[in-house]
Write a protein that holds these residues in place. Structure first.
Motif, PDB file in Angstrom:
ATOM      1  N   ALA A   1       0.832  -1.210   0.000  1.00 33.18           N
ATOM      2  CA  ALA A   1       0.000   0.000   0.000  1.00 33.18           C
ATOM      3  C   ALA A   1       0.860   1.251   0.000  1.00 33.18           C
ATOM      4  O   ALA A   1       0.595   2.205  -0.745  1.00 33.18           O
ATOM      5  N   LEU A   2       1.896   1.262   0.806  1.00 31.86           N
ATOM      6  CA  LEU A   2       2.769   2.434   0.904  1.00 31.86           C
ATOM      7  C   LEU A   2       3.446   2.704  -0.432  1.00 31.86           C
ATOM      8  O   LEU A   2       3.486   3.851  -0.914  1.00 31.86           O
ATOM      9  N   ILE A   3       3.961   1.659  -1.063  1.00 35.92           N
ATOM     10  CA  ILE A   3       4.628   1.823  -2.351  1.00 35.92           C
ATOM     11  C   ILE A   3       3.605   2.172  -3.434  1.00 35.92           C
ATOM     12  O   ILE A   3       3.856   3.012  -4.306  1.00 35.92           O
ATOM     13  N   GLY A   4       2.423   1.519  -3.367  1.00 34.76           N
ATOM     14  CA  GLY A   4       1.402   1.748  -4.385  1.00 34.76           C
ATOM     15  C   GLY A   4       0.894   3.178  -4.381  1.00 34.76           C
ATOM     16  O   GLY A   4       0.818   3.830  -5.433  1.00 34.76           O
ATOM     17  N   TYR A   5       0.556   3.698  -3.209  1.00 29.99           N
ATOM     18  CA  TYR A   5       0.055   5.076  -3.131  1.00 29.99           C
ATOM     19  C   TYR A   5       1.146   6.079  -3.496  1.00 29.99           C
ATOM     20  O   TYR A   5       0.879   7.085  -4.161  1.00 29.99           O
ATOM     21  N   ASN A   6       2.382   5.830  -3.079  1.00 28.43           N
ATOM     22  CA  ASN A   6       3.478   6.722  -3.470  1.00 28.43           C
ATOM     23  C   ASN A   6       3.692   6.698  -4.982  1.00 28.43           C
ATOM     24  O   ASN A   6       3.934   7.745  -5.598  1.00 28.43           O
ATOM     25  N   GLY A   7       3.607   5.509  -5.573  1.00 26.80           N
ATOM     26  CA  GLY A   7       3.748   5.419  -7.019  1.00 26.80           C
ATOM     27  C   GLY A   7       2.658   6.191  -7.746  1.00 26.80           C
ATOM     28  O   GLY A   7       2.920   6.895  -8.730  1.00 26.80           O
ATOM     29  N   MET A   8       1.421   6.093  -7.253  1.00 27.37           N
ATOM     30  CA  MET A   8       0.314   6.798  -7.881  1.00 27.37           C
ATOM     31  C   MET A   8       0.477   8.309  -7.767  1.00 27.37           C
ATOM     32  O   MET A   8       0.041   9.049  -8.640  1.00 27.37           O
ATOM     33  N   GLU A   9       1.106   8.773  -6.682  1.00 24.12           N
ATOM     34  CA  GLU A   9       1.247  10.219  -6.530  1.00 24.12           C
ATOM     35  C   GLU A   9       2.497  10.766  -7.200  1.00 24.12           C
ATOM     36  O   GLU A   9       2.427  11.717  -7.983  1.00 24.12           O
ATOM     37  N   ILE A  10       3.641  10.168  -6.943  1.00 32.46           N
ATOM     38  CA  ILE A  10       4.899  10.758  -7.392  1.00 32.46           C
ATOM     39  C   ILE A  10       4.967  10.844  -8.911  1.00 32.46           C
ATOM     40  O   ILE A  10       5.449  11.837  -9.472  1.00 32.46           O
ATOM     41  N   GLY A  11       4.476   9.819  -9.600  1.00 37.06           N
ATOM     42  CA  GLY A  11       4.485   9.867 -11.057  1.00 37.06           C
ATOM     43  C   GLY A  11       3.696  11.035 -11.611  1.00 37.06           C
ATOM     44  O   GLY A  11       4.021  11.581 -12.678  1.00 37.06           O
ATOM     45  N   VAL A  12       2.661  11.450 -10.890  1.00 36.44           N
ATOM     46  CA  VAL A  12       1.784  12.516 -11.378  1.00 36.44           C
ATOM     47  C   VAL A  12       2.489  13.869 -11.385  1.00 36.44           C
ATOM     48  O   VAL A  12       2.057  14.791 -12.077  1.00 36.44           O
ATOM     49  N   TYR A  13       3.603  14.003 -10.667  1.00 38.46           N
ATOM     50  CA  TYR A  13       4.356  15.252 -10.762  1.00 38.46           C
ATOM     51  C   TYR A  13       4.904  15.448 -12.175  1.00 38.46           C
ATOM     52  O   TYR A  13       5.075  16.584 -12.634  1.00 38.46           O
ATOM     53  N   GLY A  14       5.183  14.368 -12.872  1.00 39.70           N
ATOM     54  CA  GLY A  14       5.560  14.479 -14.282  1.00 39.70           C
ATOM     55  C   GLY A  14       4.400  14.990 -15.117  1.00 39.70           C
ATOM     56  O   GLY A  14       4.585  15.824 -16.016  1.00 39.70           O
ATOM     57  N   LEU A  15       3.201  14.496 -14.813  1.00 36.49           N
ATOM     58  CA  LEU A  15       2.010  14.976 -15.523  1.00 36.49           C
ATOM     59  C   LEU A  15       1.749  16.447 -15.226  1.00 36.49           C
ATOM     60  O   LEU A  15       1.347  17.212 -16.117  1.00 36.49           O
ATOM     61  N   LEU A  16       1.986  16.863 -13.975  1.00 40.78           N
ATOM     62  CA  LEU A  16       1.815  18.276 -13.636  1.00 40.78           C
ATOM     63  C   LEU A  16       2.727  19.150 -14.494  1.00 40.78           C
ATOM     64  O   LEU A  16       2.301  20.194 -15.019  1.00 40.78           O
ATOM     65  N   GLY A  17       3.972  18.722 -14.666  1.00 36.86           N
ATOM     66  CA  GLY A  17       4.899  19.487 -15.487  1.00 36.86           C
ATOM     67  C   GLY A  17       4.466  19.569 -16.937  1.00 36.86           C
ATOM     68  O   GLY A  17       4.513  20.643 -17.560  1.00 36.86           O
ATOM     69  N   THR A  18       4.012  18.453 -17.503  1.00 33.35           N
ATOM     70  CA  THR A  18       3.645  18.445 -18.925  1.00 33.35           C
ATOM     71  C   THR A  18       2.331  19.187 -19.176  1.00 33.35           C
ATOM     72  O   THR A  18       2.200  19.896 -20.173  1.00 33.35           O
ATOM     73  N   THR A  19       1.353  19.029 -18.285  1.00 32.26           N
ATOM     74  CA  THR A  19       0.079  19.731 -18.507  1.00 32.26           C
ATOM     75  C   THR A  19       0.241  21.243 -18.343  1.00 32.26           C
ATOM     76  O   THR A  19      -0.373  22.022 -19.082  1.00 32.26           O
ATOM     77  N   THR A  20       1.081  21.646 -17.395  1.00 30.71           N
ATOM     78  CA  THR A  20       1.335  23.078 -17.245  1.00 30.71           C
ATOM     79  C   THR A  20       2.053  23.634 -18.471  1.00 30.71           C
ATOM     80  O   THR A  20       1.728  24.729 -18.962  1.00 30.71           O
ATOM     81  N   ALA A  21       3.011  22.879 -19.000  1.00 29.44           N
ATOM     82  CA  ALA A  21       3.713  23.301 -20.212  1.00 29.44           C
ATOM     83  C   ALA A  21       2.743  23.383 -21.392  1.00 29.44           C
ATOM     84  O   ALA A  21       2.783  24.345 -22.172  1.00 29.44           O
TER      85      ALA A  21
END
Length: 512
Positions: free
Chosen positions: A107-127
């Protein structure tokens, strides 16, 4: 027969989370925001339409129905196992402490994976938004790092602050989709409105399997309702209501919006438009039926949708880490709660630091923020959380077979067993279509999928280490904290307890 001694209880600390801060609507905001409806629709639904054709909306309904069945046993167990650990606590009480600790690490790894990867999406959508609205070229890394700080602050503040913020952001992102749908319905679509998307001939096609894989991924995070038990008002009512509201809303809303976009272009034309420009499908539709100004708003709201998802997952991760610190599995410092805001602020800082390390690591490696940081980190997280749901579904009937209760067979046996079968099928579908999620090579996909069982096995090894070297921590794992409220169900007369396995807590046995 002598009574089996109970494991030591975890004491409650003087500083606790903000009790009674969250109502049904607040928890629903956290859950639905984690799913990021606008991002899922504008970014993923066009691919689902390409793969499944006009029957794609039905895939979201089928996924929602499966998770609603899962929620029956899940929410029933929440009335009996009162823990902020959610999945791992349920699994431990049903399938044993070893499996529970394995599930906790997953659970700890799964939730972290779901969140941390989205920082890449934040960068691309903002761009993308900066380029679309002002012709700006915005580098993704500074945006992602700024997002880390912003999400840290949102988690540092009180939980009701986060709920209010998510409520505002969620209204914005769902509102723009409702605006699009309203424009299409008022104009009658491209060729009139049709219910053909839900006809058996449109649904029962080979591409539906791929749509189902995407649809299950779109619900990720709905189960986090129980993580907020300690902060909920009347949790025995609030948690089930929020869970069912989230599943029903997401299933119906996703299906409705995807159907609306199909109507906007017509059943015959939508596949060609989606193939030519999948990323622009929703923007073209809202420009045509509402106006260019609405497309500009949609660009902005996609960025806020990503931020809302990040904050929702950040809060969920912090509460998992808090519970595991209180269990003694993680360092005790992670269990510190801010005296003013009532937030697990040390866990939040640690999670932010971990996110920064991963984001910077991908950036230094020259990785693509979308195809690698987002997709490669999210995919094992998504599969891991689905595996947790499967284990939780299996744990429900096992748990209720071992304890006295007054719940009916639908809630304790039929629904959870049905959900377990459906979730097992869903996991197989996702793994079989994993290349669609990652756009990576077979080697990379194999490694990403293998991470899930590897983490779980590492959790089992950790459980054995705790049992051997810290037996008092192992003994109290997933037990009720001292001072916790008793279950709402009336206590049954005491019955002789079956001998417990070494290190496991004894549970009353149901008479045949």
């Amino acid at each position: 027969m002598p009574e089996t001694p109970e494991p030591p209880k975890r004491p409650r600390t003087g500083t606790d989370l903000r009790r009674g801060a969250l109502g049904t609507a607040d928890i629903s905001f956290f859950v639905v925001s984690a799913a990021a409806p606008l991002t899922v629709m504008a970014g993923v639904a066009p691919v689902a339409i390409l793969l499944g054709g006009v029957g794609a909306p039905a895939g979201y309904l089928l996924a929602g129905l499966t998770l609603a069945i899962f929620a029956v046993g899940f929410t029933t167990m929440s009335r009996h196992v009162r823990s902020g650990g959610a999945f791992y606590a349920y699994i431990a009480r049903g399938l044993g402490k070893r499996v529970g600790i394995g599930a906790a690490l997953l659970a700890l790894i799964g939730y972290n994976g779901m969140e941390i990867g989205v920082y890449g999406l934040l960068g691309t959508t903002t761009a993308d938004t900066g380029h679309a609205l002002a012709g700006l070229d915005i580098p993704w890394l500074p945006v992602s790092l700024a997002g880390l700080l912003l999400i840290w602050y949102g988690g540092f503040r009180s939980i009701d602050f986060g709920a209010k913020l998510l409520g505002i952001l969620l209204v914005a992102e769902t509102g723009i989709l409702v605006l699009l749908a309203g424009g299409v319905l008022i104009d009658g679509g491209a060729h009139g409105l049709s219910a053909g998307s839900f006809a058996p001939g449109a649904v029962l096609v080979p591409g539906t399997a791929a749509v189902l894989a995407f649809a299950f991924a779109a619900f990720t995070g709905f189960e986090s309702t129980v993580i907020y038990r300690r902060e909920a008002r009347d949790p025995d009512r609030t948690i089930p209501r929020a869970t069912y509201i989230a599943v029903a809303f997401l299933g119906l809303f996703y299906a409705f919006i995807v159907w609306t976009v199909i109507q906007a272009f017509g059943s015959e034309e939508v596949l060609a438009v989606a193939a030519a420009d999948p990323a622009g499908l929703f923007f073209t539709a809202i420009t045509t039926y509402v106006g260019p100004w609405a497309a500009d708003l949609m660009h902005v709201f996609i960025v806020t949708s990503v931020l809302a998802s990040l904050l929702a997952f950040h809060n969920a991760i912090n509460r998992y880490a808090l519970s595991l610190a209180e269990e003694g599995v993680l360092p005790a410092a992670l269990g510190r709660i801010h005296p003013r805001h009532g937030s697990p602020y040390v866990a939040g800082a640690a999670q932010t630091a971990l996110g920064a390390v991963v984001v910077l690591g991908f950036a230094l490696a020259g990785a693509d923020p979308y195809q690698q940081l987002l997709l490669w980190v999210n995919t094992p997280g998504m599969i891991g959380l689905m595996a947790l749901m499967l284990l939780a579904a299996i744990a429900v009937p096992v748990y209720f077979r071992r304890v006295r209760h007054d719940e009916g067979p639908w809630r304790t046996l039929i629904a959870p067993v049905t959900a377990a079968v459906l979730l097992a099928v869903a996991i197989c579908l996702v793994i079989s279509k994993v290349a669609l999620f990652t756009m990576a090579s077979t080697t990379v996909n194999t490694l990403l999928v293998a991470l899930v069982p590897a983490v779980f096995l590492a959790g089992l090894a950790l459980a054995q280490r705790l049992k051997t070297r810290r037996p008092e921590v192992y003994a109290r794992f997933a037990e009720e904290p001292a001072g916790a409220a008793e279950p709402a169900v009336p206590a049954a007369p005491a019955a002789p307890a079956a001998p417990a396995a070494q290190g496991e807590s004894a549970a009353p046995v149901v008479s045949p």
